[in-house]
Design a protein around this motif. Sequence first.
Motif, PDB file in Angstrom:
ATOM      1  N   VAL A  73     -61.427  16.308  88.846  1.00 53.72           N
ATOM      2  CA  VAL A  73     -61.105  17.179  87.722  1.00 53.72           C
ATOM      3  C   VAL A  73     -59.841  16.643  87.070  1.00 53.72           C
ATOM      4  CG1 VAL A  73     -60.519  19.523  86.995  1.00 53.72           C
ATOM      5  CG2 VAL A  73     -62.142  19.166  88.878  1.00 53.72           C
ATOM      6  N   ASP A  74     -59.934  16.301  85.779  1.00 59.53           N
ATOM      7  CA  ASP A  74     -58.768  15.742  85.102  1.00 59.53           C
ATOM      8  C   ASP A  74     -58.135  16.770  84.165  1.00 59.53           C
ATOM      9  OD1 ASP A  74     -60.290  15.792  82.758  1.00 59.53           O
ATOM     10  OD2 ASP A  74     -60.680  13.637  82.748  1.00 59.53           O
ATOM     11  N   SER A  75     -57.068  16.373  83.502  1.00 56.35           N
ATOM     12  CA  SER A  75     -56.300  17.301  82.666  1.00 56.35           C
ATOM     13  C   SER A  75     -57.097  17.792  81.470  1.00 56.35           C
ATOM     14  CB  SER A  75     -55.003  16.635  82.195  1.00 56.35           C
ATOM     15  OG  SER A  75     -55.279  15.460  81.448  1.00 56.35           O
ATOM     16  N   GLU A  76     -57.975  16.957  80.920  1.00 54.07           N
ATOM     17  CA  GLU A  76     -58.784  17.386  79.783  1.00 54.07           C
ATOM     18  C   GLU A  76     -59.788  18.456  80.199  1.00 54.07           C
ATOM     19  OE1 GLU A  76     -60.524  14.045  77.827  1.00 54.07           O
ATOM     20  OE2 GLU A  76     -58.594  13.214  77.198  1.00 54.07           O
ATOM     21  N   MET A  77     -60.328  18.348  81.396  1.00 52.20           N
ATOM     22  CA  MET A  77     -61.227  19.379  81.909  1.00 52.20           C
ATOM     23  C   MET A  77     -60.473  20.685  82.122  1.00 52.20           C
ATOM     24  SD  MET A  77     -63.198  16.876  84.614  1.00 52.20           S
ATOM     25  CE  MET A  77     -64.189  18.142  85.412  1.00 52.20           C
ATOM     26  N   ILE A  78     -59.290  20.588  82.695  1.00 51.19           N
ATOM     27  CA  ILE A  78     -58.460  21.782  82.907  1.00 51.19           C
ATOM     28  C   ILE A  78     -58.155  22.454  81.571  1.00 51.19           C
ATOM     29  CG2 ILE A  78     -56.183  22.600  83.639  1.00 51.19           C
ATOM     30  CD1 ILE A  78     -58.010  22.022  85.983  1.00 51.19           C
ATOM     31  N   GLU A  79     -57.796  21.676  80.584  1.00 48.73           N
ATOM     32  CA  GLU A  79     -57.474  22.231  79.264  1.00 48.73           C
ATOM     33  C   GLU A  79     -58.671  22.964  78.667  1.00 48.73           C
ATOM     34  OE1 GLU A  79     -55.368  23.270  75.920  1.00 48.73           O
ATOM     35  OE2 GLU A  79     -54.609  22.366  77.770  1.00 48.73           O
ATOM     36  N   ALA A  80     -59.866  22.389  78.804  1.00 44.44           N
ATOM     37  CA  ALA A  80     -61.070  23.013  78.250  1.00 44.44           C
ATOM     38  C   ALA A  80     -61.396  24.337  78.922  1.00 44.44           C
ATOM     39  CB  ALA A  80     -62.254  22.063  78.373  1.00 44.44           C
ATOM     40  N   MET A  81     -61.026  24.486  80.208  1.00 44.04           N
ATOM     41  CA  MET A  81     -61.403  25.670  80.966  1.00 44.04           C
ATOM     42  C   MET A  81     -60.321  26.749  81.000  1.00 44.04           C
ATOM     43  SD  MET A  81     -63.568  24.102  84.186  1.00 44.04           S
ATOM     44  CE  MET A  81     -62.407  22.808  84.655  1.00 44.04           C
ATOM     45  N   LYS A 138     -61.149  21.376  98.940  1.00 44.76           N
ATOM     46  CA  LYS A 138     -59.745  21.226  98.572  1.00 44.76           C
ATOM     47  C   LYS A 138     -59.586  20.879  97.095  1.00 44.76           C
ATOM     48  CE  LYS A 138     -55.499  18.725  99.756  1.00 44.76           C
ATOM     49  NZ  LYS A 138     -54.883  17.673 100.614  1.00 44.76           N
ATOM     50  N   GLN A 139     -60.406  19.959  96.598  1.00 40.87           N
ATOM     51  CA  GLN A 139     -60.320  19.585  95.187  1.00 40.87           C
ATOM     52  C   GLN A 139     -60.592  20.784  94.286  1.00 40.87           C
ATOM     53  OE1 GLN A 139     -63.166  16.228  95.668  1.00 40.87           O
ATOM     54  NE2 GLN A 139     -61.780  15.131  94.292  1.00 40.87           N
ATOM     55  N   THR A 140     -61.599  21.562  94.658  1.00 39.92           N
ATOM     56  CA  THR A 140     -61.933  22.743  93.872  1.00 39.92           C
ATOM     57  C   THR A 140     -60.787  23.741  93.884  1.00 39.92           C
ATOM     58  OG1 THR A 140     -64.294  22.475  94.282  1.00 39.92           O
ATOM     59  CG2 THR A 140     -63.541  24.683  93.681  1.00 39.92           C
ATOM     60  N   ALA A 141     -60.226  23.991  95.061  1.00 36.76           N
ATOM     61  CA  ALA A 141     -59.118  24.932  95.172  1.00 36.76           C
ATOM     62  C   ALA A 141     -57.922  24.477  94.352  1.00 36.76           C
ATOM     63  CB  ALA A 141     -58.727  25.094  96.638  1.00 36.76           C
ATOM     64  N   GLU A 142     -57.636  23.200  94.382  1.00 39.36           N
ATOM     65  CA  GLU A 142     -56.489  22.680  93.631  1.00 39.36           C
ATOM     66  C   GLU A 142     -56.714  22.800  92.125  1.00 39.36           C
ATOM     67  OE1 GLU A 142     -56.025  18.769  95.242  1.00 39.36           O
ATOM     68  OE2 GLU A 142     -54.787  19.463  96.917  1.00 39.36           O
ATOM     69  N   ALA A 143     -57.948  22.564  91.685  1.00 37.67           N
ATOM     70  CA  ALA A 143     -58.251  22.732  90.264  1.00 37.67           C
ATOM     71  C   ALA A 143     -58.092  24.192  89.846  1.00 37.67           C
ATOM     72  CB  ALA A 143     -59.661  22.237  89.967  1.00 37.67           C
ATOM     73  N   LEU A 144     -58.604  25.091  90.659  1.00 38.18           N
ATOM     74  CA  LEU A 144     -58.503  26.515  90.340  1.00 38.18           C
ATOM     75  C   LEU A 144     -57.058  26.993  90.341  1.00 38.18           C
ATOM     76  CD1 LEU A 144     -61.624  27.750  92.307  1.00 38.18           C
ATOM     77  CD2 LEU A 144     -61.267  28.010  89.836  1.00 38.18           C
ATOM     78  N   SER A 145     -56.223  26.363  91.153  1.00 39.96           N
ATOM     79  CA  SER A 145     -54.805  26.758  91.185  1.00 39.96           C
ATOM     80  C   SER A 145     -54.113  26.452  89.866  1.00 39.96           C
ATOM     81  CB  SER A 145     -54.083  26.053  92.334  1.00 39.96           C
ATOM     82  OG  SER A 145     -53.867  24.681  92.048  1.00 39.96           O
ATOM     83  N   LYS A 146     -54.692  25.546  89.069  1.00 36.70           N
ATOM     84  CA  LYS A 146     -54.133  25.226  87.756  1.00 36.70           C
ATOM     85  C   LYS A 146     -54.711  26.115  86.658  1.00 36.70           C
ATOM     86  CE  LYS A 146     -53.682  20.372  89.140  1.00 36.70           C
ATOM     87  NZ  LYS A 146     -54.158  18.982  88.918  1.00 36.70           N
ATOM     88  N   LEU A 147     -55.705  26.920  87.015  1.00 36.02           N
ATOM     89  CA  LEU A 147     -56.424  27.708  86.015  1.00 36.02           C
ATOM     90  C   LEU A 147     -56.235  29.214  86.161  1.00 36.02           C
ATOM     91  CD1 LEU A 147     -59.744  25.657  86.108  1.00 36.02           C
ATOM     92  CD2 LEU A 147     -58.270  25.906  84.106  1.00 36.02           C
ATOM     93  N   VAL A 148     -56.209  29.690  87.389  1.00 38.92           N
ATOM     94  CA  VAL A 148     -56.166  31.128  87.626  1.00 38.92           C
ATOM     95  C   VAL A 148     -54.789  31.679  87.269  1.00 38.92           C
ATOM     96  CG1 VAL A 148     -56.275  32.907  89.423  1.00 38.92           C
ATOM     97  CG2 VAL A 148     -57.984  31.078  89.365  1.00 38.92           C
ATOM     98  N   LYS A 149     -54.782  32.754  86.490  1.00 41.10           N
ATOM     99  CA  LYS A 149     -53.543  33.409  86.060  1.00 41.10           C
ATOM    100  C   LYS A 149     -53.298  34.724  86.798  1.00 41.10           C
ATOM    101  CE  LYS A 149     -53.556  30.235  82.831  1.00 41.10           C
ATOM    102  NZ  LYS A 149     -52.759  28.995  82.993  1.00 41.10           N
TER     103      LYS A 149
END
Length: 245
Positions: free
Chosen positions: A141-149, A189-200
């Motif tokens: 999961v890269d920064s552009e994916m995080i931004e889109a979500m 772990k990868q999924t959890a780390e990505a979600l940690s950048k998204l969940v508010k």
Amino acid sequence: MRVDILASGSGGNVIAVQSSGNTILVDVGIAKTKIEKRLLEVGIRPDSIDAILITHAHSDHVKGLPLANKYHIPVFASEGEWKSIKGVDSELKRIMISNQLISDFDVTSFNVYHDAFQPLGYSIVDRVGDKVSVCLDTGKVDSEMIEAMQYSEFFIFESNHETAMLEHSNYPNSVKARILSDTGHLSNKQTAEALSKLVKGIGEKIYLTHLSSNNNLPELAKLTTISVLSKNGFKVDEDYEIQVF
């Protein structure tokens, strides 16, 4: 907005998104008759589907595409993935561009990393601004994916494997290497780390999907995400909800 996970895993993936009387499906990876049955079970008529979005052309995401021909449903996929998709009537084929209005939904596609021609993830916004983001088969999961979500009410994420279980499995080394690669599948772990950048912590609903039946456990996937989010101060069932499919 309502989201139903109708099928999840290597046996097939189907997601239904409803809002204001409109319904779209993301992937149709089980047999047409099974999709029809599961739609009816959640109160959706198969002839009411407005569109089908395809993430990529692997069989566990496109097996049920005869549904499109039967009910004359437009099918959206990237130009690259249409190289592998067969059997859809020509008048139903649509090339997915980065942002477009589909039915009553504003759909943004984003590139993901998987061993397909041009796989996509999707962020879908309804007319009142509710948003669901779908991130299935991808090796990273890269920064552009995080931004889109960002700022989604629903996150549908692959949480495919527990790395240690995969490494100690009886899978051939070539298969292990494929799954662990940047064009393979996300670990817990990868999924959890990505979600940690998204969940508010505003009541988001997290749906963990596409779990390996051999190299993961539902409770392990769930606890990995809960543990990582707790480090950000978020409490399950208070700040967000999580389900495993």
